[in-house]
Scaffold this motif. Structure first.
Motif, PDB file in Angstrom:
ATOM      1  N   THR A 110      21.102  19.575  54.910  1.00 16.99           N
ATOM      2  CA  THR A 110      21.479  20.348  56.092  1.00 16.99           C
ATOM      3  C   THR A 110      22.969  20.641  56.080  1.00 16.99           C
ATOM      4  O   THR A 110      23.399  21.764  56.375  1.00 16.99           O
ATOM      5  N   ALA A 111      23.769  19.633  55.695  1.00 11.65           N
ATOM      6  CA  ALA A 111      25.210  19.847  55.599  1.00 11.65           C
ATOM      7  C   ALA A 111      25.540  20.895  54.548  1.00 11.65           C
ATOM      8  O   ALA A 111      26.441  21.727  54.720  1.00 11.65           O
TER       9      ALA A 111
ATOM     10  N   GLY B 200      27.117  24.897  55.280  1.00 10.51           N
ATOM     11  CA  GLY B 200      28.463  25.097  54.764  1.00 10.51           C
ATOM     12  C   GLY B 200      29.433  24.004  55.148  1.00 10.51           C
ATOM     13  O   GLY B 200      30.650  24.161  55.003  1.00 10.51           O
ATOM     14  N   ALA B 201      28.925  22.871  55.635  1.00  8.90           N
ATOM     15  CA  ALA B 201      29.804  21.780  56.042  1.00  8.90           C
ATOM     16  C   ALA B 201      30.425  21.065  54.847  1.00  8.90           C
ATOM     17  O   ALA B 201      31.386  20.321  55.004  1.00  8.90           O
TER      18      ALA B 201
ATOM     19  N   ALA C 159      31.963  21.619  50.839  1.00 11.90           N
ATOM     20  CA  ALA C 159      32.355  22.542  49.779  1.00 11.90           C
ATOM     21  C   ALA C 159      31.380  22.407  48.614  1.00 11.90           C
ATOM     22  O   ALA C 159      30.711  21.383  48.456  1.00 11.90           O
ATOM     23  N   ALA C 160      31.302  23.429  47.788  1.00 10.82           N
ATOM     24  CA  ALA C 160      30.300  23.464  46.720  1.00 10.82           C
ATOM     25  C   ALA C 160      30.405  22.252  45.802  1.00 10.82           C
ATOM     26  O   ALA C 160      29.393  21.614  45.475  1.00 10.82           O
ATOM     27  N   GLU C 161      31.658  21.907  45.391  1.00  6.97           N
ATOM     28  CA  GLU C 161      31.797  20.770  44.476  1.00  6.97           C
ATOM     29  C   GLU C 161      31.467  19.454  45.176  1.00  6.97           C
ATOM     30  O   GLU C 161      30.903  18.539  44.570  1.00  6.97           O
ATOM     31  N   ASP C 162      31.805  19.354  46.447  1.00  9.16           N
ATOM     32  CA  ASP C 162      31.463  18.145  47.197  1.00  9.16           C
ATOM     33  C   ASP C 162      29.958  18.046  47.395  1.00  9.16           C
ATOM     34  O   ASP C 162      29.384  16.946  47.366  1.00  9.16           O
ATOM     35  N   ALA C 163      29.312  19.197  47.613  1.00 10.69           N
ATOM     36  CA  ALA C 163      27.862  19.194  47.807  1.00 10.69           C
ATOM     37  C   ALA C 163      27.148  18.748  46.543  1.00 10.69           C
ATOM     38  O   ALA C 163      26.196  17.959  46.601  1.00 10.69           O
ATOM     39  N   ALA C 164      27.598  19.229  45.378  1.00 14.78           N
ATOM     40  CA  ALA C 164      26.973  18.835  44.121  1.00 14.78           C
ATOM     41  C   ALA C 164      27.110  17.337  43.903  1.00 14.78           C
ATOM     42  O   ALA C 164      26.154  16.662  43.494  1.00 14.78           O
TER      43      ALA C 164
END
Length: 427
Positions: free
Chosen positions: A75-76, A80-81, A83-88
């Motif tokens: 969900t985060a 967009g809560a 950043a792409a690198e943090d999400a990965a």
């Protein structure tokens, strides 16, 4: 045609799913690996019954496979809560919480000339597992697979080797090894030339002690054309025949989860070709909720396999990894299902041993409940063990209706330990 996590949107049959199921699949596929081919899509799944069709559940990730923590992370990501690198990185962290290498597999890696041999596991004295690098994928993935970290990013190491020479040197130096098990992934994604380069050397007299070659594979039901019309199908069958004629027992360990998988004509033709090449086919599968969690499915599966010349081998307990909370059944329920199935088949199908947990200590079979001094207990035994002295010694655990794995059981007598020396089970 093959589809993976990056090409899910191209699967034409997804248009047959309702919006909620399709959305849940796309979310779950951000955590779990997905791969499926046109044969499975067109021949094995009943799309009118999806998502409740057992083969659909076998192949496609589902929203309900996600833990609450994974759901919040996705969900985060979606809002967009992160950043792409943090999400990965967060997705990797989520996968790491799912016990990516159960049964302490990394402790089974042997040493040769003072160095670990990549892509080999040696858990039992007689048997070595080999993970050839080119075989670390499959024609299609099973959503429950305990080797899921081989197919998607986690921080856990992947098992793979591209150095056949070190394998052969290790086998030569250990004359007590009788069985070589090729595993993955699926070794049958490899071409016949690579397989011949690996297996033909086993015909050398210096490796005569390696008398059995096991091949763990789902290809028989996910891509039967591997043995029928693939460009090197004849070369592959010739390799098996050459090995069999040379005195090797070729044991094709077919992963078959549901009787519907062996009904298509191409599968039955592939079975016939393998048997004609001198290959013995044995079947094994875990008991999976929502796929085969009833006695009648197993009865029909084992009976049909015997008719086709396949020897039922194992009913496993779903391992404590991945979406085990979604696919797993309790040990008590597993025994009820096994007993109901095994008691309704002929003696030739009763070669299927189960329910069996593949633990770090060995293969633990659930023998069933019993009463001792007025108290309910669960009887178990070691079918295979790191310590051969404990094989087939029965032992007792406190009965539990909720336990799904050995580490949730306790010895029946509090002063005792289990055969592997722990007050509670080995994970």
């Amino acid at each position: 045609m093959s589809y993976d996590n990056r090409r899910i949107h191209l699967i034409p049959q997804l248009d047959l799913l309702d919006d909620r199921t399709r959305s849940g699949l796309l979310r779950a596929s951000k955590i779990f690996p997905l791969k499926v081919n046109s044969y499975v899509l067109e021949n094995l799944i009943d799309w009118d019954a999806a998502p409740d069709d057992p083969i659909y559940r076998l192949v496609f990730p589902h929203q309900d496979m996600l833990t609450e923590e994974a759901d919040h992370a996705l969900t985060a990501l979606e809002t967009g809560a992160l950043a792409a690198e943090d999400a990965a990185a967060r997705l990797v962290e989520i996968r790491d919480t799912m016990n990516p290498h159960p049964a302490d597999q990394t402790s089974n890696i042997p040493i040769l000339d003072g160095m670990q041999i990549e892509g080999i596991q040696h858990k039992y004295r007689e048997t070595v597992l080999y993970f050839p690098k080119q075989g670390q994928t499959c024609h299609a993935y099973c959503a429950f697979c305990f080797r899921w970290p081989q197919f998607i990013e986690t921080s856990a190491p992947k098992f793979e080797s591209k150095d056949n020479a070190r394998l052969l040197a290790y086998l030569r130096g250990n004359p007590h090894i009788s069985d070589l098990l090729l595993t993955g992934g699926d070794p049958m994604v490899m071409n016949a030339r690579r397989l011949a380069a690996l297996l033909d050397p086993l015909l050398d007299p210096s490796l005569a002690h390696v008398s059995t070659i096991r091949i763990g594979s789902k290809s028989l039901t996910y891509w039967p054309y591997r043995f029928l019309t693939d460009p090197d199908a004849d070369a592959l069958l010739d390799l098996f025949k050459r090995l069999a004629d040379g005195g090797k027992h070729i044991a094709f360990m077919a992963h078959i989860n549901h009787w519907r998988e062996i009904e298509p004509e191409p599968v039955q033709a592939a079975i016939a070709r393998l048997r004609q090449a001198g290959v013995t086919i044995r079947s094994q599968a875990p008991l999976i909720r929502r796929v085969n969690d009833n006695a009648d499915t197993w009865r029909r599966l084992w009976s049909r396999q015997v008719e086709l010349g396949i020897q039922p081998y194992y009913m496993f307990v779903e391992r404590d990894t991945g979406a085990t909370q979604y696919f797993g059944v309790t040990l008590a329920e597993a025994h009820r299902i096994y007993k109901g199935a095994i008691s309704s088949v002929s003696g030739l199908a009763r070669t299927a041993r189960g329910p069996v947990m593949s633990t770090s200590a060995g293969k633990v079979q659930i023998l069933g409940p019993m009463t001792v001094n007025g108290q309910k207990a669960l009887a178990l035994t070691m079918l295979q063990s790191r310590n051969p002295d404990t094989v087939h010694d029965p032992f007792l655990a406190k009965y539990s209706q909720e336990a799904t794995w050995i580490d949730q059981l306790e010895p029946f007598d509090p002063v005792d330990t289990f055969p592997f020396g722990s007050k509670k089970g080995a994970a």
